[in-house]
Motif scaffolding. Structure first.
Motif, PDB file in Angstrom:
ATOM      1  N   VAL A  95       0.851  -1.182   0.000  1.00 53.66           N
ATOM      2  CA  VAL A  95       0.000   0.000   0.000  1.00 53.66           C
ATOM      3  C   VAL A  95       0.887   1.231   0.000  1.00 53.66           C
ATOM      4  CG1 VAL A  95      -1.809   1.285   1.214  1.00 53.66           C
ATOM      5  CG2 VAL A  95      -1.815  -1.219   1.262  1.00 53.66           C
ATOM      6  N   ASP A  96       0.612   2.146  -0.922  1.00 61.75           N
ATOM      7  CA  ASP A  96       1.346   3.407  -1.030  1.00 61.75           C
ATOM      8  C   ASP A  96       0.364   4.537  -0.776  1.00 61.75           C
ATOM      9  OD1 ASP A  96       3.289   5.299  -1.631  1.00 61.75           O
ATOM     10  OD2 ASP A  96       2.727   5.336  -3.737  1.00 61.75           O
ATOM     11  N   THR A  97       0.716   5.488   0.090  1.00 60.70           N
ATOM     12  CA  THR A  97      -0.222   6.515   0.527  1.00 60.70           C
ATOM     13  C   THR A  97       0.235   7.904   0.121  1.00 60.70           C
ATOM     14  OG1 THR A  97      -0.916   5.184   2.417  1.00 60.70           O
ATOM     15  CG2 THR A  97      -1.375   7.542   2.527  1.00 60.70           C
ATOM     16  N   SER A 107       0.930   9.790   7.148  1.00 61.47           N
ATOM     17  CA  SER A 107       0.567   8.920   6.031  1.00 61.47           C
ATOM     18  C   SER A 107       0.977   7.474   6.284  1.00 61.47           C
ATOM     19  CB  SER A 107       1.199   9.430   4.734  1.00 61.47           C
ATOM     20  OG  SER A 107       2.610   9.443   4.827  1.00 61.47           O
ATOM     21  N   ARG A 108       2.065   7.261   7.008  1.00 62.62           N
ATOM     22  CA  ARG A 108       2.502   5.892   7.293  1.00 62.62           C
ATOM     23  C   ARG A 108       1.462   5.144   8.135  1.00 62.62           C
ATOM     24  NH1 ARG A 108       7.690   4.077   8.197  1.00 62.62           N
ATOM     25  NH2 ARG A 108       8.281   5.591   6.594  1.00 62.62           N
ATOM     26  N   THR A 111      -1.373   4.074   6.035  1.00 65.78           N
ATOM     27  CA  THR A 111      -0.980   2.880   5.286  1.00 65.78           C
ATOM     28  C   THR A 111      -1.151   1.632   6.123  1.00 65.78           C
ATOM     29  OG1 THR A 111       0.643   4.144   4.000  1.00 65.78           O
ATOM     30  CG2 THR A 111       0.944   1.761   4.088  1.00 65.78           C
ATOM     31  N   LYS A 115      -3.655  -1.582   5.465  1.00 66.90           N
ATOM     32  CA  LYS A 115      -3.042  -2.912   5.402  1.00 66.90           C
ATOM     33  C   LYS A 115      -3.697  -3.846   6.413  1.00 66.90           C
ATOM     34  CE  LYS A 115       0.222  -4.000   7.883  1.00 66.90           C
ATOM     35  NZ  LYS A 115       0.386  -4.712   9.189  1.00 66.90           N
ATOM     36  N   TYR A 493       8.204   2.771  -3.656  1.00 67.25           N
ATOM     37  CA  TYR A 493       7.638   3.115  -2.365  1.00 67.25           C
ATOM     38  C   TYR A 493       8.682   3.792  -1.486  1.00 67.25           C
ATOM     39  CZ  TYR A 493       3.999   0.268  -4.110  1.00 67.25           C
ATOM     40  OH  TYR A 493       3.019  -0.212  -4.914  1.00 67.25           O
TER      41      TYR A 493
END
Length: 545
Positions: A95-97, A107-108, A111, A115, A493
């Motif tokens: 998953v890339d945010t 943002s992490r 993600t 997930k 990523y």
């Protein structure tokens, strides 16, 4: 064939060029935005966009839209989707945010929550079976875009950024991005009708992209894999027909000339040119800018001189003054396009630009300047019918072109999502139904490439893995062994860069300065107001593409 919405990502300043490329491919409802272009099409359009678009960084296929104002709500809404409609528990995913939101400042963490929602959904429906999260070479790539409280989940159909064409065998210290180089060439209007010269060619990116444009060779022909080849609805026969279609390729009749003062750079450029299979179209030699004393008539110059950032020369102002002198005395009758960063260096060229175009080059807010080189006075040039600007170069000529993109209201955004079957609780379909119907018809046959045709650049062969999967995992262990210091740097990523750092410092002890005095790096004067620092802050998320 089902039509659906797609989004093509690109650099700031290249949106209109990418929109023209998509229209030429038959895309519908093409709407340029900020660093992106939205459009509608079919699977064929998606395949062609990945194969043919020179200015796209990646092609996304949105599949689920909803509102969320907290990470808990993000988790709950993501868990509502029928993830088995996209992939099974035997696949890997990442998953890339990208987040522009006051509610989602980390943002992490967003993600991680998505997930977790995916993994928990599979646990609820398959027991102990669940897909693995992979930080490299994942089968399914999911893009999470958050704009305020609006959330869009998309499939990334490209995988690695499309600027990674696959032909770069080596590079100099600061090569220009392939997508940006192709965008500048297309923006200039050059299509192979006249000579093209890059007198400071470095690793040869402008020369190679120009040759591909002149020969009309699709930039995706060099890539070994696209992410959509791992999708359930991958149509191998359709993709093969697109890949093997070279009916639009043509012979190059113009001269493409490159030079650089560094023999090492010339050697690197020659390797890249051979790798791209365009060596018969390009003439290149080690030659300083000062040695240019003649040039073919009626050509075009496109070049990327040093900015004084990563590459510096002893006399930067002298270099730009020399460039201006050569333009005036050697390249009369030319259009010159120069991308640069500092206005004080542009001023040393000593010519009035006919056009100034802001472009983002990495973290640097650069400017693309066009200079029309003519003999005599400006007034005489105008009186003789000379033009400085080509205003219609990128104007779409259809009378039904839609107005500029605007931000939709919440009700409009929700209604649009529901109409396309993307909506969450307010959608007309159960999340995942539209994908399940499409994927149930898909064939699981592996792709079979026909033999390469004459005069066509060689594409890296695809090879089944040990488990018989038709999807390419060739060379993964070799890449990890041979490029250990940079294997995470090539990933699309950005969070993997921290893992790269961990590899570099593993087993080492810190190196500290002497104990006397402060342990602190000396601060550069004026660093807070540097335009590249500001641009990096504002565009950090977008520039990972």
């Amino acid at each position: 064939m089902e039509r659906f919405e797609m989004v093509a990502k690109t650099f700031q300043g290249l949106e209109e060029i990418l929109a023209e490329e998509l229209r030429a491919l038959g895309a519908e409802n093409v709407q340029p935005g900020c660093r992106m272009v939205s459009f509608d099409g079919t699977l064929e359009t998606l395949y062609r966009a990945n194969m043919c678009c020179r200015t796209a960084l990646r092609i996304l296929r949105p599949f689920y839209k909803f509102f969320a104002s907290s990470t808990d709500e993000l988790y709950e809404m993501a868990k509502e989707f029928d993830w088995a409609s996209l992939f099974g528990p035997d696949k890997t995913f990442a998953v890339d945010t990208v987040a522009y939101s006051e509610e989602f400042t980390h943002s992490r963490y967003a993600t991680y929550r998505v997930k977790d929602a995916i993994v928990d959904w599979f646990r609820d429906h398959y027991g102990d079976k669940r897909p693995r999260v992979s930080t490299q070479d994942a089968d399914i790539l999911i893009n999470l875009h958050i704009d305020g409280d609006r959330v869009t989940l998309s499939l990334d159909s490209s995988g690695e950024s499309l600027h990674k064409r696959g032909y770069r065998a080596a590079q100099t210290e600061a090569p220009i991005n392939e997508v940006l180089a192709a965008g500048i060439i297309l923006r200039s209007g050059w299509r192979g009708e006249c000579p093209l010269i890059d007198p400071m060619c470095g690793s040869g990116t402008f020369l190679i992209e120009a040759a591909l444009i002149a020969a009309n060779i699709n930039p995706g022909v060099f890539r070994s894999k696209f992410a959509f080849e791992s999708w359930k609805d991958f149509d191998a026969d359709l993709f093969d027909s697109i890949y093997n279609d070279d009916s639009q390729e043509r012979e190059v009749t113009c001269r493409i000339i490159g030079a650089d003062i560094s023999p090492a750079a010339i050697a690197i450029a020659q390797r890249n040119i051979r790798s791209a299979g365009v060596q018969k179209y390009i003439n290149i030699q080690a030659k300083s800018l000062a040695q240019w004393d003649d040039a073919p008539e009626g050509g075009m110059i496109i070049t990327n001189p040093p900015y004084g950032e990563r590459i510096n020369v002893a006399d930067m102002e002298g270099l730009y003054a020399l460039l201006g002198s050569k333009l005036k005395h050697v390249f009369q009758g030319y259009h010159a396009w120069v991308i640069g960063y500092r206005d004080e260096y542009f001023a040393k060229i000593g010519l009035a630009p006919s056009e100034k175009i802001p472009l983002l080059n990495g973290a640097l807010q650069c400017t693309l300047m066009e200079y029309v080189i003519f003999e005599g006075k400006r007034s005489e040039f105008r009186k003789a019918g000379g033009e400085f600007k080509h205003r219609d170069r990128f104007e779409h000529r259809d009378t039904d072109r839609k107005p500029a993109r605007r931000r939709l209201s919440d009700d409009e955004w929700k209604a649009g999502a529901a109409k396309k079957g993307f909506g969450g609780r307010d959608g007309r379909q159960t999340p995942g139904d539209r994908f399940r119907k499409a994927f149930d018809k898909a064939s699981d046959r592996p792709s079979r490439r026909s033999a390469d045709k004459d005069n066509r650049p060689e594409r890296r062969p695809r090879r089944d893995n040990e488990n018989g999967s038709p999807f390419n995992t060739r060379g993964r262990e070799d890449r990890q062994r041979n490029t250990r210091g940079r294997r995470f740097a090539d990933s699309p990523y950005p969070f993997q860069k921290k893992e790269k750092t961990g590899l570099q410092i593993e087993g080492k002890t810190p190196s500290l300065p002497p104990s006397d005095g402060p342990i602190m790096r000396e601060r550069r004067a004026g660093w807070k107001t540097r335009p590249d620092f500001t641009a990096k802050q504002e565009n950090d998320t977008d520039n990972k593409d």
